[in-house]
Each structure stands twice: as structure tokens, then as C-alpha cells.
Design a protein around this motif. Structure first.
Motif, mmCIF file in Angstrom:
data_model
loop_
_atom_site.group_PDB
_atom_site.id
_atom_site.type_symbol
_atom_site.label_atom_id
_atom_site.label_comp_id
_atom_site.label_asym_id
_atom_site.label_seq_id
_atom_site.Cartn_x
_atom_site.Cartn_y
_atom_site.Cartn_z
ATOM 1 N N SER A 1 0.835 -1.197 0.000
ATOM 2 C CA SER A 1 0.000 0.000 0.000
ATOM 3 C C SER A 1 0.874 1.252 0.000
ATOM 4 N N GLU A 2 2.069 1.120 0.635
ATOM 5 C CA GLU A 2 2.984 2.260 0.589
ATOM 6 C C GLU A 2 3.471 2.495 -0.838
ATOM 7 N N GLU A 3 3.813 1.374 -1.487
ATOM 8 C CA GLU A 3 4.240 1.496 -2.877
ATOM 9 C C GLU A 3 3.143 2.115 -3.724
ATOM 10 N N LEU A 4 1.915 1.658 -3.406
ATOM 11 C CA LEU A 4 0.764 2.134 -4.159
ATOM 12 C C LEU A 4 0.604 3.634 -3.994
ATOM 13 N N GLU B 1 2.857 5.748 -3.269
ATOM 14 C CA GLU B 1 3.919 6.428 -4.001
ATOM 15 C C GLU B 1 3.568 6.496 -5.482
ATOM 16 N N ARG B 2 3.008 5.375 -5.988
ATOM 17 C CA ARG B 2 2.655 5.361 -7.415
ATOM 18 C C ARG B 2 1.549 6.348 -7.698
ATOM 19 N N VAL B 3 0.561 6.402 -6.761
ATOM 20 C CA VAL B 3 -0.540 7.354 -6.935
ATOM 21 C C VAL B 3 0.009 8.775 -6.946
ATOM 22 N N ARG B 4 0.959 9.023 -6.009
ATOM 23 C CA ARG B 4 1.539 10.360 -5.920
ATOM 24 C C ARG B 4 2.199 10.736 -7.255
ATOM 25 N N GLN B 5 2.934 9.764 -7.805
ATOM 26 C CA GLN B 5 3.596 10.029 -9.078
ATOM 27 C C GLN B 5 2.592 10.288 -10.184
ATOM 28 N N GLN B 6 1.519 9.472 -10.164
ATOM 29 C CA GLN B 6 0.470 9.633 -11.172
ATOM 30 C C GLN B 6 -0.131 11.029 -11.091
ATOM 31 N N VAL B 7 -0.430 11.428 -9.835
ATOM 32 C CA VAL B 7 -1.038 12.738 -9.638
ATOM 33 C C VAL B 7 -0.101 13.812 -10.180
ATOM 34 N N GLU B 8 1.191 13.629 -9.905
ATOM 35 C CA GLU B 8 2.172 14.597 -10.377
ATOM 36 C C GLU B 8 2.158 14.669 -11.899
ATOM 37 N N THR B 9 2.155 13.474 -12.512
ATOM 38 C CA THR B 9 2.121 13.417 -13.968
ATOM 39 C C THR B 9 0.884 14.126 -14.499
ATOM 40 N N LEU B 10 -0.253 13.816 -13.838
ATOM 41 C CA LEU B 10 -1.507 14.425 -14.270
ATOM 42 C C LEU B 10 -1.459 15.932 -14.124
#
Ligand code: GDP
Ligand code: MG
Lengths: 406, 217
Positions: free
Chosen positions: A136-139, A141-150
Motif C-alpha cells: 500500500s505504501e508502494e501504491l 507512491e505510485r498514486v503520488r507520481q500519477q497525480v504529479e504526472t496528471l
């Protein structure tokens, strides 16, 4: 081989089978059955129950359990039959005791087993929980990156939208400037013609050929020319003024990225935005301004210009061949209210909730990024205001912007 | 593993009847009690719940005296077949010296047999025994049922052709094959026991007399 003393299938001795029995009561009963004192002893001669002192010549009956003799019942008073009946009774009691003990110990064994299994499960659970946590931590982090990309993508789209509206603006400005430039150019070439006439007349005058001078004067209709010349120049000066004004207005848009606030009267911004679109709608629609008195407010004028321009362009796009756009401003409940209405095609009710959503567009693909209204809402909200829409399909649309005063 | 009690001069063995629920394990024990005539024979102790189902186990003690004067005691246990009682099955199986797997010959019970056999294999390992070397006899019970209802002997033999264990067909209900099953198990138990406590050398008991003494000839 030594066995764990608690395994259920172990061999029991007499002491263990008698443990926990109501021995006093048993002794009483045996004494009654055997007509007096008795002794219950192990095969090794150890006393379990009854008289401590050995009998001189007792009768004896074996106490058997599980194929084996575990001890003896001794009595000096009872006959053989009675003694062996009493021993049989003791055997039954021991059998029941063994049964209970085996069941109880087996139960304990299985409970411990179940407990061990549970602990094993618990350990497995904890492990999977830890795995889940990492996941879930990895997730996250991935969400954070996605949001950044978005967010980056959205910023780029905003930029594109801004460029698109600047493009439209440039087109509008070009149209607007072309018109006066056109008639100034045409006036100037007429003026050149008039100047040539004047040169000819000046030459005749110098030569003193007054008859010829008079003939040419009449031929060139110089009475009209002098009159028209003044008008041409007046018209051209007005045209040049208009170009100058448009260029001055353009400055309002050259600073869309300006983050410095200014105190302005929003009616000026509305007029300016209307001027910009006026060129595009001249023959298509009537533009009506009903601007009430507004207090001056502190804002980012370049940004609000973009809002008004966007709303006006939206209105223009929705119009049929002949339409009307109305821009009203007034003050209501300590808020500035600006309404931009059209009598165009309207927005279907199903779409009303979504028009401020990013990328939602009802226009043809390519005519905009679909961020126009999203940008408008963001800018208005950044000013502490709000934007609303009312529409009826086929009847028209009104966008209302509310901005707080002071 | 057999228990040797030097003080009381006693060797105690544990033999377990394993198998799916209702295959006839308890019936096997009852019949053995009736059919065998060893020196020493106890009563069948059953610990059952309602519905005649075995809750914990059944126990039948048998025994004989060796020429050396020792007592050899065999405790025959059954396990509860119900899936839910796995912990009990494991506890009963612990320290076993031999196992009879009682299968139900009815076709409809094939899956239960297979699951129970797999469970036996797992539990044998869990209690620290070696499945390859633990003495085991496989009994196909209820042969008295109508042919249409049960697997034929050929079918059973074909299915178990690769297995190393003796296969016995029985009808515990009428007492057929019960004693034979038990004798086949004793034959396998003897060599292990002999190695462990020198039955032949120290106690004067050879394989044949061992089987004869326990079964009563
Ligand atoms: N027809 C038939 N029924 C049997 C046989 N052996 C046992 N049964 C029946 O099967 C049922 C279960 O037997 P039981 O010994 O209690 O099974 P367990 O659960 O393995 O102990 C009982 O109704 C027995 O009478 C058999 O050889 N033939
Ligand atoms: Mg049973």
C-alpha cells in the motif's frame, strides 16, 4: 522410550486413576460393603485407601485395569464373593476414570494443537499484513507520481488553452485592425489622386493660364474634392485612433501571466473583452451591454479578461445565424454579479453538471481543449468567487460570475 | 513407536484404524473383539457422540505374555473420520506403530476415501512418522453391499496396483476379512518391533508366534 506424561494414550497407574476421586466417600462405601476395615494397595504394596496397618491374614482380590493388575483390595471381614464384587466395582470406577482422563487429555492435546495452528495462522496473517502494508505504501507512491504526472499534463493543457484563446484573440484583433487599416489605405490613395489634381492646378496658376485653370478646376470637380479631402482625413484620423485603442486594449491581454493585482472597474474589462469579440460577431449578432455601476475591486485583471473573453467566445460559438449576446453587470448582496447570456443553442440538461469538468466539451474536436470553462472556474474561485450556469436547450445560456467586493 | 517399560516388564504398541467417516473402523474393532482370542483381551472402550459417531476414538486393548514373562500390550485405536476432527486424528495417530486404512468400497465414497488417504499421508508426516516405512494395510470394506453399488475387486486392484501396501477386501459387518486385515498388519509390525526390542532373541517370540499370540491362533 520416555513418553510425555500428558499424552492421552499413556499407561495409567492406580494412583493416577484414583487422583481427583471422592476418596473419603469411596472408603465409606467400601467399608460398608466389606463389613469393616479394608485396604486398597498397589501391586508394589503401597496403600492407596483404607486401613494403614496391614492385616494379618486378609482375603485379597486383584484390581485389574487394561489387561493388567494394578493393585489389590484386602479385607479381613468380607467373604470371597463380596470381596471380588467390591473389587469389580472399583474396576468399573477406574475404567470410568481412565475414560474421562483420556478424553480430557486428548482434548487438551487437540486444543494445544489448534492453538499452535492458530498461532501459525496469526504469524502468516501478520506477514501478509506487512506485505500488504509495503504494497500500500508502494501504491501510495505510485498514486503520488500519477497525480504529479496528471498535474503536469493539466498545467500543459492550461497553457495550451491559454495559447488557444490568445490565438483567437489575435484573429479577432487582426480582423478588427484590418477594417480601419483598409479604409485608411483606400482614403490615402484617394488623397494621392486629389494631390495630383492640386499639383496640376498649381502649375496652371503659376503659368497664369487662368482659362485653362478654370477648365481643369471644373473638370476635376475641385469644389467636391476640397470638401471630401477634409472628410477623408477626418475619417482616417478616426480609423488610426481606433487602431491605437485596439493596440492599447491588447495590453490587457499581454499580461495574462502577470501575478500582480490591480484595482480596477470590471466594466472596463467587460467593455474591452466585448471589443475584442466584436470583430468576430459584427454581422452575426447584436452585442448588448447593460453595465451598472460597480465598485472597484482588487484582482488580476489579465486573468479575469480571459474569463470574460472565454465566456463571450462560448456565447458566439453557440449562436445561430442571427443572435444576441447580452452582457450585464450589477451589485447584488455585496457581490459583483456579471451575466453573459446568449440566445443560442443552449446546453442539454444532462451536460450541465459536467461543463466545468476538465476535458468536457460539446464543441467539435479541435476547436478547443475543453479546458476553457475549467480555467474560468479556477480563476473565479481563485478570486474567492463562483461561477454558475443556467441553460435551456434551444433557448440559450446564461453564465453568471459572482465576485466578492473588498 | 512402541513403549518399553523395564520396571513393569511391558511392551506397549499402538495400532490405528484410519479412514473416512462411516467406513467401518469401529465395526472392525467390535468384530476383532469378538473374533480374537489372545491371552488377554479388554473391552472396547468407545467415546462417541450422539448419532453413534466416534467423537474421540475407540480403544481395544489386547495382550499376551512372552515366554520371557513380559507383557506385550497392543492398543487398537480408531480415529474419528469427520473432516472437522483433524486435530484428534493427529493426536491419535501420534506414536502409532501401524495403521489400517479402512476404505469404503461404495463408488460414491471414492472421493472421501482419496481425501482421507491424503489426510493420512499428511498427518503421518506431521506427527513425525515416515510414510514410506510405517506398517500399513489398506482394507476395502463393505464388500457385502450390492455389486452395482461398490467398486469391483478388479477396479480396486487396478487402482492400487502401484501401491506397496497389502490390500484386503472385507465385510466388517459380517466379520469377513477383519481378522486377516489385522494379521497382515501384525506381520508388518513384527520386523520393526523385533528390531526395536529384540522380540526373537530376548523374548523368544518369532513372527508366526507373534501373530498367533495376538490373534489367538
Ligand atoms: N454393509 C456394510 N455396512 C457396514 C460394514 N462395516 C460397517 N458398516 C456400517 O457402516 C456404518 C458405519 O460404521 P462404523 O464402524 O461406525 O464406521 P466408522 O465411522 O468408520 O467407525 C454403520 O452403520 C455400520 O453398520 C460392512 O462391511 N458392510
Ligand atoms: Mg467410529
Amino acid at each position: 522410550m520416555e513418553l510425555d506424561p500428558h499424552t492421552f494414550d499413556r499407561e495409567f497407574d492406580l494412583a493416577e486413576l484414583l487422583a481427583g476421586m471422592p476418596l473419603a466417600r469411596m472408603a465409606q462405601i467400601l467399608a460398608t460393603l466389606l463389613d469393616g476395615e479394608f485396604r486398597l494397595v498397589t501391586v508394589g504394596g503401597q496403600l492407596m485407601l483404607g486401613r494403614a496397618e496391614p492385616f494379618a491374614q486378609p482375603g485379597r482380590a486383584a484390581i485389574r485395569h487394561d489387561l493388567e493388575t494394578l493393585g489389590h483390595l484386602e479385607s479381613a471381614s468380607a467373604g470371597e464373593a463380596r470381596l471380588s464384587a467390591a473389587a469389580g466395582m472399583v474396576e468399573l470406577v477406574l475404567q470410568l476414570s481412565a475414560r474421562y482422563r483420556m478424553a480430557a487429555d486428548l482434548h487438551t492435546e487437540t486444543v494445544q494443537e489448534d492453538y499452535a495452528a492458530l498461532q501459525h495462522q496469526l504469524a502468516a496473517l501478520k506477514e501478509s499484513e506487512a506485505r500488504y502494508k509495503t504494497l500500500s505504501e508502494e501504491l501510495e507512491e505510485r498514486v503520488r507520481q500519477q497525480v504529479e504526472t496528471l498535474e503536469t499534463a493539466q498545467r500543459q493543457l492550461y497553457q495550451a488553452e491559454k495559447l488557444a484563446s490568445i490565438g483567437q484573440l489575435a484573429a479577432g484583433v487582426a480582423h478588427e485592425i484590418n477594417n480601419p487599416i483598409g479604409f485608411i489605405r483606400s482614403n490615402l490613395s484617394t488623397a494621392q489622386q486629389y494631390v495630383r489634381n492640386l499639383e496640376r492646378l498649381a502649375a496652371l496658376m503659376k503659368a497664369g493660364d487662368m482659362a485653362q485653370f478654370q477648365a481643369v478646376w471644373n473638370e476635376a470637380d475641385m469644389a467636391f474634392v476640397t470638401e471630401d479631402f477634409a472628410a477623408l482625413l477626418g475619417e482616417s484620423v478616426a480609423g488610426a485612433d481606433r487602431v491605437a485603442k485596439i493596440v492599447a486594449d491588447l495590453k490587457g491581454f499581454s499580461n495574462v501571466d502577470q501575478t500582480e493585482e490591480e484595482i480596477v472597474n470590471l466594466n472596463d474589462n467587460l467593455r474591452f473583452a466585448c471589443n475584442v469579440v466584436a470583430g468576430q460577431i459584427k454581422d452575426k449578432a447584436e452585442l448588448v451591454l447593460e453595465l451598472g455601476g460597480l465598485p472597484r475591486i482588487l484582482c488580476l485583471p489579465g486573468h479575469l479578461n480571459q474569463v470574460f473573453l472565454n465566456l463571450l467566445l462560448n456565447a458566439v460559438q453557440s449562436l445561430p445565424d442571427q443572435g444576441r449576446i447580452k452582457v450585464c453587470s450589477d451589485v447584488l448582496n455585496n457581490e459583483i454579479r456579471i451575466r453573459i447570456s446568449d440566445n443560442g443553442c443552449g446546453i442539454p440538461e444532462g451536460n450541465l453538471d459536467r461543463i466545468f469538468d476538465p476535458f468536457f466539451t460539446t464543441h467539435e474536436v479541435g476547436s478547443g481543449t475543453g479546458l476553457g470553462l475549467t480555467v474560468c472556474r479556477d480563476i473565479v474561485q481563485a478570486h474567492g468567487g463562483r461561477i454558475g450556469v443556467e441553460s435551456k436547450a434551444g433557448a440559450g445560456t446564461t453564465f453568471t460570475v459572482y465576485l466578492p467586493i473588498g | 513407536m512402541a513403549e518399553i517399560d523395564e520396571v513393569n516388564r511391558k511392551i506397549t504398541l499402538k495400532l490405528v484404524y484410519y479412514g473416512p467417516a462411516q467406513s467401518g473402523k469401529t465395526t472392525n474393532l467390535m468384530r476383532l473383539h469378538d473374533l480374537l482370542a489372545p491371552d488377554l483381551k479388554g473391552e472396547v472402550m468407545t467415546l462417541e457422540t450422539q448419532n453413534d459417531r466416534t467423537l474421540f476414538f475407540d480403544l481395544l486393548p489386547l495382550g499376551f505374555r512372552t515366554p520371557s514373562g513380559w507383557l506385550v500390550k497392543l492398543k487398537l485405536f480408531t480415529v474419528p473420520g469427520q473432516v472437522a476432527h483433524d486435530a484428534t486424528r493427529k493426536a491419535v495417530l501420534s506414536r502409532a506403530d501401524g495403521v489400517v486404512f479402512v476404505a469404503d468400497s461404495q463408488r460414491a465414497q471414492s472421493v472421501n476415501n482419496a481425501e482421507a488417504f491424503q489426510n493420512l499421508e499428511e498427518n503421518v508426516q506431521r506427527v513425525g512418522l515416515d510414510f514410506a516405512s510405517v506398517p500399513l494395510v489398506v482394507q476395502f470394506n463393505k464388500r457385502d453391499l450390492p455389486e452395482a453399488q461398490i467398486l469391483s475387486e478388479e477396479e480396486v486392484r487396478a487402482r492400487w496396483a502401484q501401491a506397496p501396501w497389502p490390500l484386503v477386501f472385507s465385510s466388517a459387518l459380517i466379520g469377513e476379512g477383519v481378522k486377516e486385515t489385522f494379521a497382515r498388519l501384525l506381520e508388518q509390525v513384527y520386523p520393526v518391533l523385533d528390531k526395536f526390542c529384540a522380540l526373537q532373541e530376548s523374548h523368544g517370540v518369532d513372527r508366526q508366534s507373534f501373530v498367533a499370540a495376538v490373534t489367538g491362533g
